[in-house]
Design a protein around this motif. Structure first.
Motif, PDB file in Angstrom:
ATOM      1  N   LEU A  41      54.225  45.482  31.533  1.00 34.85           N
ATOM      2  CA  LEU A  41      54.744  45.473  32.899  1.00 34.85           C
ATOM      3  C   LEU A  41      54.472  46.795  33.602  1.00 34.85           C
ATOM      4  CD1 LEU A  41      56.448  43.906  35.018  1.00 34.85           C
ATOM      5  CD2 LEU A  41      58.479  44.982  34.018  1.00 34.85           C
ATOM      6  N   PHE A  42      54.032  46.709  34.858  1.00 34.11           N
ATOM      7  CA  PHE A  42      53.717  47.844  35.731  1.00 34.11           C
ATOM      8  C   PHE A  42      52.483  48.623  35.273  1.00 34.11           C
ATOM      9  CE2 PHE A  42      58.572  47.934  35.963  1.00 34.11           C
ATOM     10  CZ  PHE A  42      58.615  47.006  36.994  1.00 34.11           C
ATOM     11  N   SER A  43      51.818  48.169  34.227  1.00 34.26           N
ATOM     12  CA  SER A  43      50.661  48.860  33.691  1.00 34.26           C
ATOM     13  C   SER A  43      49.395  48.096  34.069  1.00 34.26           C
ATOM     14  CB  SER A  43      50.809  49.002  32.170  1.00 34.26           C
ATOM     15  OG  SER A  43      49.849  49.859  31.648  1.00 34.26           O
ATOM     16  N   ASP A  44      48.330  48.317  33.342  1.00 32.54           N
ATOM     17  CA  ASP A  44      47.094  47.547  33.503  1.00 32.54           C
ATOM     18  C   ASP A  44      46.249  47.743  32.253  1.00 32.54           C
ATOM     19  OD1 ASP A  44      45.944  50.087  33.798  1.00 32.54           O
ATOM     20  OD2 ASP A  44      45.722  49.905  35.964  1.00 32.54           O
ATOM     21  N   ALA A  45      45.105  47.083  32.202  1.00 29.67           N
ATOM     22  CA  ALA A  45      44.256  47.168  31.025  1.00 29.67           C
ATOM     23  C   ALA A  45      43.807  48.598  30.758  1.00 29.67           C
ATOM     24  CB  ALA A  45      43.036  46.257  31.194  1.00 29.67           C
ATOM     25  N   ALA A  46      43.486  49.326  31.825  1.00 28.10           N
ATOM     26  CA  ALA A  46      43.009  50.697  31.658  1.00 28.10           C
ATOM     27  C   ALA A  46      44.068  51.571  30.995  1.00 28.10           C
ATOM     28  CB  ALA A  46      42.599  51.280  33.007  1.00 28.10           C
ATOM     29  N   MET A  47      45.308  51.464  31.429  1.00 27.50           N
ATOM     30  CA  MET A  47      46.369  52.310  30.898  1.00 27.50           C
ATOM     31  C   MET A  47      46.723  51.948  29.455  1.00 27.50           C
ATOM     32  SD  MET A  47      48.580  54.723  31.073  1.00 27.50           S
ATOM     33  CE  MET A  47      48.544  55.250  32.791  1.00 27.50           C
ATOM     34  N   ASN A  48      46.889  50.662  29.168  1.00 27.59           N
ATOM     35  CA  ASN A  48      47.353  50.254  27.839  1.00 27.59           C
ATOM     36  C   ASN A  48      46.257  50.258  26.782  1.00 27.59           C
ATOM     37  OD1 ASN A  48      50.089  47.821  28.261  1.00 27.59           O
ATOM     38  ND2 ASN A  48      50.039  50.042  28.443  1.00 27.59           N
ATOM     39  N   TRP A  49      45.051  49.843  27.141  1.00 27.58           N
ATOM     40  CA  TRP A  49      44.044  49.575  26.118  1.00 27.58           C
ATOM     41  C   TRP A  49      42.831  50.484  26.149  1.00 27.58           C
ATOM     42  CZ3 TRP A  49      46.865  47.119  23.030  1.00 27.58           C
ATOM     43  CH2 TRP A  49      47.744  46.113  23.456  1.00 27.58           C
ATOM     44  N   ILE A  50      42.484  51.014  27.316  1.00 25.28           N
ATOM     45  CA  ILE A  50      41.253  51.790  27.441  1.00 25.28           C
ATOM     46  C   ILE A  50      41.507  53.292  27.347  1.00 25.28           C
ATOM     47  CG2 ILE A  50      39.301  52.317  28.960  1.00 25.28           C
ATOM     48  CD1 ILE A  50      39.657  49.439  30.118  1.00 25.28           C
ATOM     49  N   LYS A  51      42.474  53.794  28.091  1.00 24.55           N
ATOM     50  CA  LYS A  51      42.701  55.234  28.222  1.00 24.55           C
ATOM     51  C   LYS A  51      42.888  55.945  26.889  1.00 24.55           C
ATOM     52  CE  LYS A  51      45.656  58.615  30.547  1.00 24.55           C
ATOM     53  NZ  LYS A  51      46.772  58.807  31.516  1.00 24.55           N
ATOM     54  N   PHE A  52      43.612  55.333  25.975  1.00 26.07           N
ATOM     55  CA  PHE A  52      43.947  56.013  24.722  1.00 26.07           C
ATOM     56  C   PHE A  52      43.067  55.590  23.542  1.00 26.07           C
ATOM     57  CE2 PHE A  52      47.747  55.987  27.402  1.00 26.07           C
ATOM     58  CZ  PHE A  52      47.910  57.356  27.545  1.00 26.07           C
ATOM     59  N   GLY A  53      41.969  54.891  23.831  1.00 27.82           N
ATOM     60  CA  GLY A  53      40.951  54.641  22.826  1.00 27.82           C
ATOM     61  C   GLY A  53      41.085  53.369  22.012  1.00 27.82           C
ATOM     62  N   HIS A  54      42.091  52.534  22.294  1.00 27.16           N
ATOM     63  CA  HIS A  54      42.280  51.334  21.475  1.00 27.16           C
ATOM     64  C   HIS A  54      41.123  50.347  21.643  1.00 27.16           C
ATOM     65  CE1 HIS A  54      46.107  53.150  21.046  1.00 27.16           C
ATOM     66  NE2 HIS A  54      46.562  52.773  22.232  1.00 27.16           N
ATOM     67  N   ALA A  55      40.662  50.151  22.874  1.00 27.00           N
ATOM     68  CA  ALA A  55      39.559  49.219  23.111  1.00 27.00           C
ATOM     69  C   ALA A  55      38.296  49.692  22.397  1.00 27.00           C
ATOM     70  CB  ALA A  55      39.304  49.061  24.609  1.00 27.00           C
ATOM     71  N   ALA A  56      38.032  51.005  22.460  1.00 28.15           N
ATOM     72  CA  ALA A  56      36.845  51.542  21.798  1.00 28.15           C
ATOM     73  C   ALA A  56      36.947  51.369  20.285  1.00 28.15           C
ATOM     74  CB  ALA A  56      36.679  53.019  22.151  1.00 28.15           C
ATOM     75  N   ARG A  57      38.131  51.606  19.733  1.00 27.87           N
ATOM     76  CA  ARG A  57      38.320  51.456  18.279  1.00 27.87           C
ATOM     77  C   ARG A  57      38.067  50.018  17.854  1.00 27.87           C
ATOM     78  NH1 ARG A  57      38.141  50.345  13.946  1.00 27.87           N
ATOM     79  NH2 ARG A  57      39.422  50.893  12.126  1.00 27.87           N
ATOM     80  N   LEU A  58      38.564  49.067  18.636  1.00 34.68           N
ATOM     81  CA  LEU A  58      38.420  47.665  18.275  1.00 34.68           C
ATOM     82  C   LEU A  58      36.999  47.161  18.510  1.00 34.68           C
ATOM     83  CD1 LEU A  58      41.899  46.715  19.623  1.00 34.68           C
ATOM     84  CD2 LEU A  58      41.149  46.350  17.259  1.00 34.68           C
ATOM     85  N   ALA A  59      36.338  47.674  19.543  1.00 31.94           N
ATOM     86  CA  ALA A  59      34.934  47.328  19.756  1.00 31.94           C
ATOM     87  C   ALA A  59      34.095  47.828  18.582  1.00 31.94           C
ATOM     88  CB  ALA A  59      34.438  47.913  21.068  1.00 31.94           C
ATOM     89  N   ALA A  60      34.410  49.034  18.091  1.00 29.25           N
ATOM     90  CA  ALA A  60      33.679  49.592  16.950  1.00 29.25           C
ATOM     91  C   ALA A  60      33.902  48.781  15.681  1.00 29.25           C
ATOM     92  CB  ALA A  60      34.103  51.043  16.730  1.00 29.25           C
ATOM     93  N   ALA A  61      35.027  48.071  15.630  1.00 25.00           N
ATOM     94  CA  ALA A  61      35.330  47.236  14.461  1.00 25.00           C
ATOM     95  C   ALA A  61      34.670  45.861  14.544  1.00 25.00           C
ATOM     96  CB  ALA A  61      36.844  47.078  14.320  1.00 25.00           C
ATOM     97  N   GLY A  62      33.922  45.627  15.627  1.00 27.29           N
ATOM     98  CA  GLY A  62      33.175  44.378  15.725  1.00 27.29           C
ATOM     99  C   GLY A  62      33.794  43.323  16.615  1.00 27.29           C
ATOM    100  N   PHE A  63      34.614  43.752  17.586  1.00 27.45           N
ATOM    101  CA  PHE A  63      35.264  42.797  18.470  1.00 27.45           C
ATOM    102  C   PHE A  63      34.729  42.894  19.899  1.00 27.45           C
ATOM    103  CE2 PHE A  63      38.183  43.241  14.979  1.00 27.45           C
ATOM    104  CZ  PHE A  63      38.625  41.943  14.781  1.00 27.45           C
ATOM    105  N   ARG A  64      34.681  41.751  20.549  1.00 27.97           N
ATOM    106  CA  ARG A  64      34.476  41.687  21.994  1.00 27.97           C
ATOM    107  C   ARG A  64      35.871  41.758  22.600  1.00 27.97           C
ATOM    108  NH1 ARG A  64      32.990  36.173  25.320  1.00 27.97           N
ATOM    109  NH2 ARG A  64      33.109  37.079  27.444  1.00 27.97           N
ATOM    110  N   VAL A  65      36.237  42.900  23.125  1.00 29.10           N
ATOM    111  CA  VAL A  65      37.602  43.138  23.585  1.00 29.10           C
ATOM    112  C   VAL A  65      37.713  42.739  25.055  1.00 29.10           C
ATOM    113  CG1 VAL A  65      39.487  44.784  23.681  1.00 29.10           C
ATOM    114  CG2 VAL A  65      37.697  45.074  21.966  1.00 29.10           C
ATOM    115  N   ILE A  66      38.545  41.749  25.325  1.00 31.48           N
ATOM    116  CA  ILE A  66      38.726  41.177  26.658  1.00 31.48           C
ATOM    117  C   ILE A  66      40.127  41.538  27.136  1.00 31.48           C
ATOM    118  CG2 ILE A  66      38.839  39.015  27.977  1.00 31.48           C
ATOM    119  CD1 ILE A  66      37.025  37.882  25.584  1.00 31.48           C
TER     120      ILE A  66
END
Length: 252
Positions: free
Chosen positions: A34-59
């Motif tokens: 709530l009140f956040s967005d994809a950039a704040m929760n998943w991209i800014k702190f590296g979670h999306a990059a970590r999961l992409a490196a593990a072989g995921f298409r992160v949507i």
């Protein structure tokens, strides 16, 4: 991250919605809070990059009334369960049949709604959420309504202070997000019983905003509880959040 792509799609009621993605491989949908967005929760702190490196298409969708998605001021565009419906429609839009699905805070509630409306991910992640936060929504709803009412008057020390400061930092549309809050309703036991898939319940050690995450894990048919450092605000900044999700999704 320079490899994030942004895509628009139109919901069944005509609202323009957005998802961001990175990586290639097994689809993984992650829904922000709530009140956040994809950039704040998943991209800014590296979670999306970590999961992409593990072989995921992160949507990573931006929910209705959040981020780059539409923020209509028409109450008719916020029916009960609309976020779950949007999620179901996004899965159909992307043509996904074999995917994983997770969320943080309101994103976890949205995942529960989506599964309740027919989604069937291989594995699910509910982070930043406890049993009371799902089944006792009235209390959380009241807290946020009070925060809206105190938006320009609250001072440091007020229990709404940090929520209000986060809203201000995110430049939230208060009309749209307040309408969205009214579209939520408590989750019932029957909806939780639909979680037949293996589920990771992931929460900060000092995050009690939505009640007991351990109790939520115990209430689900096939759940594992994992604790990471942090409060509701800080746990999403921890590298261990992305690591825990990657470990869960890649384990046999």
């Amino acid at each position: 991250m320079s490899d994030i792509t942004t895509h628009h799609w139109t919901a069944s009621d005509g609202v323009d919605l957005v998802w961001h993605e990175t990586g290639a491989g097994r689809p993984l949908i992650l829904v922000h809070g709530l009140f956040s967005d994809a950039a704040m929760n998943w991209i800014k702190f590296g979670h999306a990059a970590r999961l992409a490196a593990a072989g995921f298409r992160v949507i990573m969708p931006d929910l209705r009334a959040h981020g780059a998605s539409g923020k209509p001021h028409d109450a008719a565009l916020y029916p009960k369960g609309v976020l779950g419906r949007d999620l179901v429609e996004l899965v159909a839009q992307l043509g996904l049949s074999n995917y994983d699905l997770g969320g943080f805070s309101l994103g976890s509630r949205t995942v529960v709604q989506g599964v309740g409306q027919g989604l069937a991910p291989r594995r699910a992640i509910l982070s930043g959420m406890g049993l009371e936060g799902l089944m006792g929504w009235k209390q959380r709803h009241a807290f946020f309504i009070e925060a809206f009412e105190k938006f320009d008057a609250a001072v440091r020390g007020d229990r709404h202070w940090f929520a209000i400061q986060f809203m201000k930092s995110q430049k939230v549309d208060r009309v749209a997000t307040r309408l969205l809050l009214e579209s939520n309703s408590p989750v019932d036991e029957a909806m939780l019983a639909t979680f037949a898939m293996p589920t990771l319940v992931l929460c900060g050690a000092d995050d009690h905003d939505n009640g007991s995450a351990q109790a939520l894990a115990e209430a689900l048919p096939d759940a594992t509880y994992v604790e990471i450092p942090g409060t509701h605000t800080t746990s999403v900044t921890q590298k261990s959040l992305g690591e825990a999700i990657a470990t869960f999704l890649t384990s046999p």
